[in-house]
Design a protein around this motif. Structure first.
Motif, PDB file in Angstrom:
ATOM      1  N   LYS A  32       2.674  -0.717  -1.074  1.00 33.02           N
ATOM      2  CA  LYS A  32       3.278   0.815  -0.647  1.00 33.02           C
ATOM      3  C   LYS A  32       2.232   1.827  -0.819  1.00 33.02           C
ATOM      4  O   LYS A  32       2.109   2.888  -0.249  1.00 33.02           O
ATOM      5  N   ARG A  33       1.477   1.777  -2.133  1.00 30.32           N
ATOM      6  CA  ARG A  33       0.456   2.862  -2.481  1.00 30.32           C
ATOM      7  C   ARG A  33      -0.619   2.842  -1.179  1.00 30.32           C
ATOM      8  O   ARG A  33      -1.169   3.994  -0.843  1.00 30.32           O
ATOM      9  N   VAL A  34      -1.303   1.441  -0.947  1.00 31.68           N
ATOM     10  CA  VAL A  34      -2.515   1.352  -0.093  1.00 31.68           C
ATOM     11  C   VAL A  34      -1.802   1.847   1.326  1.00 31.68           C
ATOM     12  O   VAL A  34      -2.845   2.621   1.976  1.00 31.68           O
ATOM     13  N   LEU A  35      -0.679   1.547   1.703  1.00 35.24           N
ATOM     14  CA  LEU A  35      -0.450   1.869   3.102  1.00 35.24           C
ATOM     15  C   LEU A  35       0.340   3.200   3.346  1.00 35.24           C
ATOM     16  O   LEU A  35       0.700   3.536   4.328  1.00 35.24           O
ATOM     17  N   ASP A  75     -14.336   1.004   5.639  1.00 30.30           N
ATOM     18  CA  ASP A  75     -14.946   0.740   4.307  1.00 30.30           C
ATOM     19  C   ASP A  75     -14.094   1.250   3.063  1.00 30.30           C
ATOM     20  O   ASP A  75     -13.734   0.487   2.203  1.00 30.30           O
ATOM     21  N   ASP A  76     -13.811   2.517   3.121  1.00 28.32           N
ATOM     22  CA  ASP A  76     -12.926   2.900   2.185  1.00 28.32           C
ATOM     23  C   ASP A  76     -11.693   2.161   1.903  1.00 28.32           C
ATOM     24  O   ASP A  76     -11.082   1.844   0.748  1.00 28.32           O
ATOM     25  N   LYS A  77     -10.764   2.085   3.149  1.00 21.08           N
ATOM     26  CA  LYS A  77      -9.760   1.283   2.839  1.00 21.08           C
ATOM     27  C   LYS A  77      -9.976  -0.205   2.563  1.00 21.08           C
ATOM     28  O   LYS A  77      -9.051  -0.505   1.585  1.00 21.08           O
ATOM     29  N   GLN A  84       1.321 -10.395   3.013  1.00 21.14           N
ATOM     30  CA  GLN A  84      -0.105 -10.205   3.888  1.00 21.14           C
ATOM     31  C   GLN A  84       0.073  -8.984   4.341  1.00 21.14           C
ATOM     32  O   GLN A  84       1.139  -8.614   4.851  1.00 21.14           O
ATOM     33  N   ILE A  85      -0.866  -8.173   4.751  1.00 24.04           N
ATOM     34  CA  ILE A  85      -1.286  -7.192   5.732  1.00 24.04           C
ATOM     35  C   ILE A  85      -2.092  -7.502   6.844  1.00 24.04           C
ATOM     36  O   ILE A  85      -3.311  -7.796   6.627  1.00 24.04           O
TER      37      ILE A  85
END
Length: 377
Positions: free
Chosen positions: A367-370, A334-336, A325-326
């Motif tokens: 890891k990639r998104v954050l 929006d992009d995120k 969970q994040i």
């Protein structure tokens, strides 16, 4: 019969009008002692946006013109007038684009009110007012955009600004799509909430019946291929389809469902000359795989949750729910949000978190998104 439907039958008689005719069920003559009769809105289509309303038995074709509505009163409605206060706006929205704006506007009110009424059957009663208010707001925005659209057939071609009205049409289409997307999102959320509240036994049975339909369909096709009744398909693909679907349940530790699937194919094999799936196939080892995974999941669920703070939020290993969970400190841009969805994360209103199943792939995605350089399992 729902409470809303009972309430509609208990309302006091109201005048029959052009605005409410589309949702009327029963009518009677004003000051009459005769029992109410059915009202049939647009029962007969005469062509070119021309309709006829009937009263009484449909086969009698007793026409009731709008000019005569004043002599009648409504004793029962099919549903409330959710959008009645937008009736004029709906008709006016077509003034520049239709030769029959009143008919078109009336049709929109009828269609969208019916949709609201059907939707409310799928939404908890405590959320009805909220849903109706939001729906009306988006529908009003749609009508406002439509009012800026024009057709040269209606306005005349002289001085008609094509580019201006192409832009207006695009805006109107955007408003329509916004309403559709919002509605789909709300109903899907309601459906998930409803599913979550089901007893575990009922969830299991529903999941099994859905899987059984898929397996049976593929098995029937395989049998038809084997007997020559069906040609042109790859048999191995249908076997793989069954294997992959059941393997997914095995990967979640769903022992009972996997066992039922194996028993179903085993029983099916006894009824056909050529086995749908041969005994040597790993399909028949899936129950054992499911049991092993369930044991591992039970061990994992017993672990204490782990958290990792990052700039702007917290990453949580929720072992009890088997979810990564994040939790953001504020709503992401929006992009995120698009990046989260592309990476398999979905917003959970219940947990107030973006989450997906707790797997190594989920950790890599997080890891990639954050943009976390070091993230250990």
């Amino acid at each position: 019969m729902t409470q809303t439907e009972r309430d509609m039958q208990l309302v006091k008689s109201q005048p029959l009008t052009v605005k409410n005719a589309h949702r009327v069920a029963m009518i009677r003559k004003k000051e009459s002692t005769e029992p109410p009769v059915p009202f049939h809105f647009r029962k007969k289509h005469l062509g070119m946006e021309s309709f006829v309303h009937f009263s009484g038995k449909p086969e009698d074709e007793k026409e009731l013109r709008p000019t005569d509505f004043k002599d009648w009163e409504v004793t029962e409605f099919k549903y409330p007038g959710y959008l009645e206060d937008l009736w004029e706006a709906a008709c006016n929205a077509y003034r520049w684009s239709s030769f029959d704006p009143d008919i078109r506007g009336e049709s929109d009110i009828m269609i969208y009110e019916k949709e609201i009424h059907d939707d409310l059957k799928r939404i908890p009663a405590e959320r009805h007012e909220e849903y109706i208010a939001a729906y009306k707001q988006k529908f009003a925005a749609q009508l406002s955009a439509l009012a800026r659209c024009a057709s040269p057939m209606v306005t005349g071609r002289s001085g008609f600004n094509v580019y201006k009205h192409e832009k207006a049409n695009r805006t109107y289409q955007n408003r329509c799509e916004e309403l559709r997307r919002w509605r789909d999102r709300i109903l899907k959320t309601m459906e998930r909430t409803k599913e979550e509240k089901l007893p575990e036994e009922e969830k299991q049975e529903k999941a099994w019946l859905s899987l059984k339909r898929d397996i049976e369909s593929s098995a029937d096709t395989i049998h038809e291929l084997d007997t020559g009744k069906c040609r042109g398909y790859n048999r191995a693909l249908f076997v793989s389809s069954i294997l992959n679907k059941v393997s997914t349940y095995a990967g979640h530790g769903e022992v009972e469902i996997v066992q039922k699937a194996v028993e179903f194919i085993s029983e099916y094999n006894t009824r056909v000359k050529k086995p749908i799936i041969t005994p040597r196939n790993k399909f028949f080892t899936l129950p054992e795989t499911a049991r092993e995974i369930r044991e591992k999941l039970n061990i994992v669920k017993g672990q204490e949750n782990r958290e990792l703070a990052f700039e702007g939020g917290t990453l949580v290993w929720n072992y009890g729910k088997n979810r990564l969970q994040i939790l953001f400190d504020r709503i992401p841009e929006d992009d995120k949000r698009k990046e989260l969805k592309t990476s398999g994360f979905r917003w959970s209103p219940k947990n107030k978190a973006w989450q997906r199943q707790l797997t190594p792939h989920a950790l890599s995605a997080a890891k990639r998104v954050l943009n976390l350089q070091t993230l250990q399992p």
